[in-house]
Motif scaffolding. Sequence first.
Motif, PDB file in Angstrom:
ATOM      1  N   SER A  40      32.645-144.540  29.296  1.00 25.28           N
ATOM      2  CA  SER A  40      33.669-145.193  28.583  1.00 25.28           C
ATOM      3  C   SER A  40      33.238-144.694  26.980  1.00 25.28           C
ATOM      4  N   ILE A  41      34.272-144.621  26.222  1.00 24.81           N
ATOM      5  CA  ILE A  41      34.068-144.031  24.847  1.00 24.81           C
ATOM      6  C   ILE A  41      34.691-144.762  24.108  1.00 24.81           C
ATOM      7  N   VAL A  42      33.972-145.531  23.218  1.00 22.18           N
ATOM      8  CA  VAL A  42      34.691-146.464  22.030  1.00 22.18           C
ATOM      9  C   VAL A  42      34.424-145.769  20.781  1.00 22.18           C
ATOM     10  N   GLY A  43      35.380-146.110  19.726  1.00 22.23           N
ATOM     11  CA  GLY A  43      35.096-145.741  18.431  1.00 22.23           C
ATOM     12  C   GLY A  43      36.284-146.011  17.524  1.00 22.23           C
ATOM     13  N   SER A  44      36.099-146.147  16.488  1.00 17.09           N
ATOM     14  CA  SER A  44      37.172-146.423  15.438  1.00 17.09           C
ATOM     15  C   SER A  44      38.433-145.520  15.655  1.00 17.09           C
ATOM     16  N   SER A  45      39.567-145.908  15.258  1.00 15.22           N
ATOM     17  CA  SER A  45      40.550-145.008  15.328  1.00 15.22           C
ATOM     18  C   SER A  45      40.667-143.720  14.407  1.00 15.22           C
ATOM     19  N   GLY A  46      41.003-142.822  14.918  1.00 11.65           N
ATOM     20  CA  GLY A  46      40.702-141.525  14.203  1.00 11.65           C
ATOM     21  C   GLY A  46      39.360-140.751  14.409  1.00 11.65           C
ATOM     22  N   CYS A  47      38.635-141.057  15.201  1.00  2.71           N
ATOM     23  CA  CYS A  47      37.357-140.622  15.400  1.00  2.71           C
ATOM     24  C   CYS A  47      37.354-139.409  16.200  1.00  2.71           C
ATOM     25  N   GLY A  48      38.220-138.962  16.969  1.00  2.00           N
ATOM     26  CA  GLY A  48      38.242-137.813  17.751  1.00  2.00           C
ATOM     27  C   GLY A  48      38.137-137.972  19.328  1.00  2.00           C
ATOM     28  N   LYS A  49      38.568-139.287  19.678  1.00  2.00           N
ATOM     29  CA  LYS A  49      38.292-139.615  20.877  1.00  2.00           C
ATOM     30  C   LYS A  49      39.513-138.824  21.763  1.00  2.00           C
ATOM     31  N   SER A  50      40.716-138.907  21.426  1.00  2.00           N
ATOM     32  CA  SER A  50      41.778-138.259  22.057  1.00  2.00           C
ATOM     33  C   SER A  50      41.687-136.784  22.104  1.00  2.00           C
ATOM     34  N   THR A  51      41.210-136.217  20.933  1.00  2.00           N
ATOM     35  CA  THR A  51      40.954-134.781  20.860  1.00  2.00           C
ATOM     36  C   THR A  51      39.709-134.295  21.953  1.00  2.00           C
ATOM     37  N   LEU A  52      38.812-135.301  21.927  1.00  2.00           N
ATOM     38  CA  LEU A  52      37.802-134.949  23.045  1.00  2.00           C
ATOM     39  C   LEU A  52      38.440-134.833  24.457  1.00  2.00           C
ATOM     40  N   LEU A  53      39.165-135.804  24.954  1.00  2.00           N
ATOM     41  CA  LEU A  53      39.838-136.058  26.042  1.00  2.00           C
ATOM     42  C   LEU A  53      40.816-134.588  26.356  1.00  2.00           C
ATOM     43  N   ARG A  54      41.548-134.218  25.181  1.00  2.00           N
ATOM     44  CA  ARG A  54      42.631-133.240  25.041  1.00  2.00           C
ATOM     45  C   ARG A  54      41.645-132.024  25.609  1.00  2.00           C
ATOM     46  N   LEU A  55      40.497-131.790  24.957  1.00  2.00           N
ATOM     47  CA  LEU A  55      39.733-130.531  25.232  1.00  2.00           C
ATOM     48  C   LEU A  55      39.439-130.487  26.532  1.00  2.00           C
ATOM     49  N   VAL A  56      38.880-131.529  27.195  1.00  2.00           N
ATOM     50  CA  VAL A  56      38.212-131.714  28.722  1.00  2.00           C
ATOM     51  C   VAL A  56      39.511-131.180  29.381  1.00  2.00           C
ATOM     52  N   MET A  57      40.759-131.775  29.147  1.00  2.00           N
ATOM     53  CA  MET A  57      42.009-131.708  29.966  1.00  2.00           C
ATOM     54  C   MET A  57      42.126-130.115  29.934  1.00  2.00           C
ATOM     55  N   GLY A  58      41.996-129.498  28.649  1.00  2.00           N
ATOM     56  CA  GLY A  58      42.328-128.219  28.417  1.00  2.00           C
ATOM     57  C   GLY A  58      43.570-127.988  27.888  1.00  2.00           C
ATOM     58  N   LEU A  59      44.099-129.016  26.954  1.00  2.00           N
ATOM     59  CA  LEU A  59      45.473-128.859  26.318  1.00  2.00           C
ATOM     60  C   LEU A  59      45.122-128.510  24.818  1.00  2.00           C
ATOM     61  N   GLU A  60      43.924-128.394  24.363  1.00  2.00           N
ATOM     62  CA  GLU A  60      43.589-127.825  23.246  1.00  2.00           C
ATOM     63  C   GLU A  60      42.159-126.972  23.598  1.00  2.00           C
ATOM     64  N   SER A  61      42.160-125.902  22.618  1.00  2.00           N
ATOM     65  CA  SER A  61      40.761-125.382  23.000  1.00  2.00           C
ATOM     66  C   SER A  61      39.907-125.677  21.526  1.00  2.00           C
ATOM     67  N   CYS A  62      38.582-125.432  22.149  1.00  2.00           N
ATOM     68  CA  CYS A  62      37.390-125.759  21.106  1.00  2.00           C
ATOM     69  C   CYS A  62      37.389-124.983  20.029  1.00  2.00           C
ATOM     70  N   THR A  63      37.142-125.322  18.773  1.00  2.00           N
ATOM     71  CA  THR A  63      36.928-124.496  17.624  1.00  2.00           C
ATOM     72  C   THR A  63      35.582-123.663  17.787  1.00  2.00           C
ATOM     73  N   SER A  64      34.358-124.473  18.138  1.00  2.00           N
ATOM     74  CA  SER A  64      33.158-123.716  18.654  1.00  2.00           C
ATOM     75  C   SER A  64      32.649-124.623  19.737  1.00  2.00           C
ATOM     76  N   GLY A  65      31.670-124.078  20.568  1.00  2.00           N
ATOM     77  CA  GLY A  65      31.165-124.636  21.808  1.00  2.00           C
ATOM     78  C   GLY A  65      32.017-124.553  22.878  1.00  2.00           C
ATOM     79  N   ASN A  66      31.621-125.034  24.044  1.00  2.00           N
ATOM     80  CA  ASN A  66      32.471-124.825  25.161  1.00  2.00           C
ATOM     81  C   ASN A  66      32.160-125.918  26.068  1.00  2.00           C
ATOM     82  N   ILE A  67      33.160-126.184  27.080  1.00  2.00           N
ATOM     83  CA  ILE A  67      33.077-127.338  28.189  1.00  2.00           C
ATOM     84  C   ILE A  67      33.327-126.619  29.440  1.00  2.00           C
ATOM     85  N   GLU A  68      32.138-126.988  30.224  1.00  2.00           N
ATOM     86  CA  GLU A  68      32.105-126.304  31.587  1.00  2.00           C
ATOM     87  C   GLU A  68      32.227-127.261  32.624  1.00  2.00           C
ATOM     88  N   LEU A  69      33.028-126.861  33.672  1.00  2.00           N
ATOM     89  CA  LEU A  69      33.045-127.908  34.750  1.00  2.00           C
ATOM     90  C   LEU A  69      32.159-126.822  35.896  1.00  2.00           C
TER      91      LEU A  69
END
Lengths: 261, 261
Positions: free
Chosen positions: A42-71
């Motif tokens: 579970s991820i909690v955090g105030s609005s605008g803290c990047g929760k959706s962005t993190l999920l979209r990166l894991v989904m592959g809908l956006e790409s990371c500016t730096s770092g990487n996500i591996e499955l």
Amino acid sequence: MTAAGKEMLRIRNVSKRFELDSGSVLALDNVSMDVKPGEFISIVGSSGCGKSTLLRLVMGLESCTSGNIELGETNISKPSAERGMVFQESRLLPWKTVAENIAFGIPKTNPKKEHNAIVKEHVELVDLHGFEQALPYQLSGGMQQRVSIARALVGRPNILLLDEPFGALDALTRIQMQLEILRIWETERKTMILVTHDIDEAIFLGDRVIVMSARPGSIRKVIHINLPRPRDRSSTEFMNYRRDIFQEFFGEQQKPFVFEI
Amino acid sequence: MPKKTIKIFDRFLLPVVLPGLLIFLWEYLAHKGVIRSTILPAPSVISATFYDMVVSGELWGHLKTSLWRVFQGFALGSSLGLIAGLLISASPRVERSLLLVTGILRPIPIIAWVPVLILWMGIDEASKVTVISIGTFWPVLLNVIHGIRSTDRKHIEVATMLGKNPSSILIHVILPSALPSIFTGLRVGIGIAWMSVIGAELIAASQGLGYLIAYARELSQADVMLVGVACIGFTGLLIDILLQCIEKRLLYWNVNLSGKG
Ligand SMILES: Nc1ncnc2c1ncn2[C@@H]1O[C@H](COP(=O)(O)OP(=O)(O)O)[C@@H](O)[C@H]1O
Ligand SMILES: [Mg+2]
């Protein structure tokens, strides 16, 4: 379970910056986390803290500016059937029936003749038997979200990403949907990552609760929930977890919802 | 009065009350000689002429000719509008390169094309069908573009997430979502097509409702002219009702439409 289902999701030093006309926004700053197969995060955090962005990166809908996500061994760079996502708005296609919307999630590699059986199986899974031919506007918000969950599951993903999926539902329906998700998680044994602004929901469902802080979005704290399921929301332990998480947000001095027993 | 009777009255009787009263007044004034019959014959006279022209098959002959022209021109113009709309929406470069041309061509009144097209294509069918297709083309084009533009990005994102290719996204998401707008374009288009055919026939023709009116004017047959005018009005109404029925069937999922009753 297949071998692929046992793969670890690794989020490594991920940062995401959005370039805007008015400047740039650092939505995520150096986020790292490992998610074990079959784990419920579970991820909690105030609005605008990047929760959706993190999920979209894991989904592959956006790409990371730096770092990487591996499955496992593979780098995530685009959407794939092995990950499914549910959004706060059900995002059903209004011109398709429940059955057609669910079938829309089936990957094209699947043989056509299996489609009916797959749809039927998932209609049962989300408890929508009898509504196959209904159109989205004829369904309640909770039912629409069930369809959306079924659509995310028909591709048989190993990871299900849930972005505030019950945020728009009333309190009773929300609790019902939490039980539903728990049941699906227990029967399907998928990895699930749930973003929520409801702290109770986060504790009720997660093996771990990730608390994020804003500007720039980063992980503030990780809390392991060592309680057997199904969890009792009124138990002392549950209350303690809730207090810990509230303190992360509001600090020691203001304790808005502390229950001393 | 029972509710049902009121409903039937509201729905079917109310729209004909005002026209009925007007016709009654008109007939009365004509009998009193207040209205000169060479300018505006009495409704009874017009009805008799109408009856004669129907029985002799004359009216149907003209109507058939006009309808066939509209059908051809509408089919051509709306297909071209649809194709051009798709191309312009698909590529910003196509849009840019056509910007000036469409900007200049669009404000030209359709009637202005009639003499030009007669010069180019001769006086027979081709020039009339072309005029009608030009009239149909613009509203269809603009509404196709508008419909495609207003596709919900979130729906497109869902399709991308589910691994759909561009042609599948077009068929399952973009076109259905643009369909209500495309239909608006078709309805406006057929209205303009119907007006254009009459315009073209008034200027130069040897058959059709427009010709009927122009010829009757030369012979000072006010009653025949008015039969022609009324026939244009009623046919236009019927075409619109027909299209509305098709629209309701095709857009069964559109909440905005089904709400209208
Ligand atoms: N596509 C985008 N373009 C520009 N800025 C964005 C975009 N998506 C998100 N952001 C910004 O990134 C930050 C985090 O957004 P988001 O991940 O949606 O937050 P949350 O889901 O936690 O509410 C916000 O400041 C938001 O304005
Ligand atoms: Mg969000």
